[in-house]
Design a protein around this motif. Structure first.
Motif, PDB file in Angstrom:
ATOM      1  N   ILE A  14       0.836  -1.209   0.000  1.00 54.41           N
ATOM      2  CA  ILE A  14       0.000   0.000   0.000  1.00 54.41           C
ATOM      3  C   ILE A  14       0.867   1.253   0.000  1.00 54.41           C
ATOM      4  O   ILE A  14       0.613   2.203  -0.738  1.00 54.41           O
ATOM      5  CB  ILE A  14      -0.964  -0.005   1.208  1.00 54.41           C
ATOM      6  CG1 ILE A  14      -2.006  -1.110   1.031  1.00 54.41           C
ATOM      7  CG2 ILE A  14      -1.633   1.354   1.386  1.00 54.41           C
ATOM      8  CD1 ILE A  14      -2.815  -1.395   2.271  1.00 54.41           C
ATOM      9  N   ILE A  15       1.921   1.259   0.806  1.00 53.02           N
ATOM     10  CA  ILE A  15       2.823   2.415   0.867  1.00 53.02           C
ATOM     11  C   ILE A  15       3.481   2.646  -0.482  1.00 53.02           C
ATOM     12  O   ILE A  15       3.504   3.763  -0.993  1.00 53.02           O
ATOM     13  CB  ILE A  15       3.880   2.215   1.971  1.00 53.02           C
ATOM     14  CG1 ILE A  15       3.216   2.280   3.338  1.00 53.02           C
ATOM     15  CG2 ILE A  15       4.996   3.264   1.853  1.00 53.02           C
ATOM     16  CD1 ILE A  15       4.093   1.835   4.484  1.00 53.02           C
ATOM     17  N   TYR A  16       4.015   1.576  -1.084  1.00 56.97           N
ATOM     18  CA  TYR A  16       4.679   1.717  -2.385  1.00 56.97           C
ATOM     19  C   TYR A  16       3.714   2.194  -3.464  1.00 56.97           C
ATOM     20  O   TYR A  16       4.075   2.989  -4.316  1.00 56.97           O
ATOM     21  CB  TYR A  16       5.326   0.402  -2.811  1.00 56.97           C
ATOM     22  CG  TYR A  16       6.496  -0.012  -1.957  1.00 56.97           C
ATOM     23  CD1 TYR A  16       7.568   0.837  -1.766  1.00 56.97           C
ATOM     24  CD2 TYR A  16       6.537  -1.257  -1.357  1.00 56.97           C
ATOM     25  CE1 TYR A  16       8.647   0.463  -0.984  1.00 56.97           C
ATOM     26  CE2 TYR A  16       7.613  -1.645  -0.582  1.00 56.97           C
ATOM     27  CZ  TYR A  16       8.664  -0.776  -0.401  1.00 56.97           C
ATOM     28  OH  TYR A  16       9.729  -1.154   0.361  1.00 56.97           O
ATOM     29  N   GLU A  17       2.472   1.712  -3.434  1.00 62.96           N
ATOM     30  CA  GLU A  17       1.482   2.116  -4.447  1.00 62.96           C
ATOM     31  C   GLU A  17       1.100   3.583  -4.325  1.00 62.96           C
ATOM     32  O   GLU A  17       0.620   4.178  -5.284  1.00 62.96           O
ATOM     33  CB  GLU A  17       0.230   1.250  -4.341  1.00 62.96           C
ATOM     34  CG  GLU A  17       0.422  -0.157  -4.847  1.00 62.96           C
ATOM     35  CD  GLU A  17      -0.825  -1.022  -4.716  1.00 62.96           C
ATOM     36  OE1 GLU A  17      -0.951  -1.959  -5.503  1.00 62.96           O
ATOM     37  OE2 GLU A  17      -1.661  -0.757  -3.831  1.00 62.96           O
ATOM     38  N   ASN A  18       1.329   4.176  -3.170  1.00 62.25           N
ATOM     39  CA  ASN A  18       0.970   5.580  -2.959  1.00 62.25           C
ATOM     40  C   ASN A  18       2.110   6.548  -3.240  1.00 62.25           C
ATOM     41  O   ASN A  18       1.947   7.749  -3.071  1.00 62.25           O
ATOM     42  CB  ASN A  18       0.436   5.776  -1.537  1.00 62.25           C
ATOM     43  CG  ASN A  18      -0.967   5.241  -1.408  1.00 62.25           C
ATOM     44  OD1 ASN A  18      -1.886   5.758  -2.039  1.00 62.25           O
ATOM     45  ND2 ASN A  18      -1.136   4.194  -0.628  1.00 62.25           N
ATOM     46  N   ILE A  19       3.243   6.051  -3.674  1.00 63.79           N
ATOM     47  CA  ILE A  19       4.359   6.926  -4.050  1.00 63.79           C
ATOM     48  C   ILE A  19       4.103   7.426  -5.473  1.00 63.79           C
ATOM     49  O   ILE A  19       3.899   6.613  -6.381  1.00 63.79           O
ATOM     50  CB  ILE A  19       5.702   6.169  -3.991  1.00 63.79           C
ATOM     51  CG1 ILE A  19       5.980   5.719  -2.559  1.00 63.79           C
ATOM     52  CG2 ILE A  19       6.834   7.049  -4.522  1.00 63.79           C
ATOM     53  CD1 ILE A  19       7.188   4.803  -2.437  1.00 63.79           C
ATOM     54  N   PRO A  20       4.084   8.746  -5.680  1.00 65.19           N
ATOM     55  CA  PRO A  20       3.847   9.271  -7.024  1.00 65.19           C
ATOM     56  C   PRO A  20       4.867   8.720  -8.025  1.00 65.19           C
ATOM     57  O   PRO A  20       6.061   8.677  -7.747  1.00 65.19           O
ATOM     58  CB  PRO A  20       4.016  10.784  -6.859  1.00 65.19           C
ATOM     59  CG  PRO A  20       3.749  11.036  -5.414  1.00 65.19           C
ATOM     60  CD  PRO A  20       4.254   9.810  -4.690  1.00 65.19           C
ATOM     61  N   GLY A  21       4.370   8.281  -9.166  1.00 67.31           N
ATOM     62  CA  GLY A  21       5.233   7.761 -10.214  1.00 67.31           C
ATOM     63  C   GLY A  21       5.505   6.267 -10.127  1.00 67.31           C
ATOM     64  O   GLY A  21       6.153   5.708 -10.997  1.00 67.31           O
ATOM     65  N   ILE A  22       5.024   5.621  -9.063  1.00 71.08           N
ATOM     66  CA  ILE A  22       5.217   4.182  -8.904  1.00 71.08           C
ATOM     67  C   ILE A  22       3.939   3.470  -9.332  1.00 71.08           C
ATOM     68  O   ILE A  22       2.893   3.629  -8.711  1.00 71.08           O
ATOM     69  CB  ILE A  22       5.557   3.810  -7.445  1.00 71.08           C
ATOM     70  CG1 ILE A  22       6.820   4.513  -6.974  1.00 71.08           C
ATOM     71  CG2 ILE A  22       5.670   2.290  -7.275  1.00 71.08           C
ATOM     72  CD1 ILE A  22       8.093   4.068  -7.651  1.00 71.08           C
ATOM     73  N   ALA A  23       4.040   2.682 -10.397  1.00 73.38           N
ATOM     74  CA  ALA A  23       2.888   1.916 -10.878  1.00 73.38           C
ATOM     75  C   ALA A  23       2.751   0.639 -10.053  1.00 73.38           C
ATOM     76  O   ALA A  23       3.639   0.270  -9.288  1.00 73.38           O
ATOM     77  CB  ALA A  23       3.076   1.568 -12.354  1.00 73.38           C
ATOM     78  N   LYS A  24       1.613  -0.044 -10.225  1.00 73.21           N
ATOM     79  CA  LYS A  24       1.348  -1.252  -9.452  1.00 73.21           C
ATOM     80  C   LYS A  24       2.425  -2.315  -9.635  1.00 73.21           C
ATOM     81  O   LYS A  24       2.849  -2.945  -8.670  1.00 73.21           O
ATOM     82  CB  LYS A  24      -0.016  -1.833  -9.804  1.00 73.21           C
ATOM     83  CG  LYS A  24      -1.158  -1.036  -9.254  1.00 73.21           C
ATOM     84  CD  LYS A  24      -2.482  -1.762  -9.478  1.00 73.21           C
ATOM     85  CE  LYS A  24      -3.611  -0.884  -9.014  1.00 73.21           C
ATOM     86  NZ  LYS A  24      -4.034  -1.204  -7.668  1.00 73.21           N
TER      87      LYS A  24
END
Length: 57
Positions: A14-24
């Motif tokens: 969830i944290i990684y998915e909420n970083i701008p520019g990081i796709a699923k």
């Protein structure tokens, strides 16, 4: 791959998915590879874990 990442740590995903520019796809790969970022105290430790050497950049 996403199922595997959720098994590793759903909160990290969830944290990684909420970083701008990081796709699923990238978020899943980060969650699998790095797992919980709280286990690192500094950015240098993450770099060392990933094999990134600032001196060569």
């Amino acid at each position: 791959m996403k199922k595997l990442a959720k098994q590793v740590n759903d909160q990290s995903l969830i944290i990684y998915e909420n970083i701008p520019g990081i796709a699923k796809t990238t978020a899943v790969r980060l969650a699998i590879e790095l797992r919980d970022l709280r286990r690192f105290e500094t950015l240098a430790q993450i770099d060392a874990f990933a094999g990134i050497d600032q001196a060569t950049m």
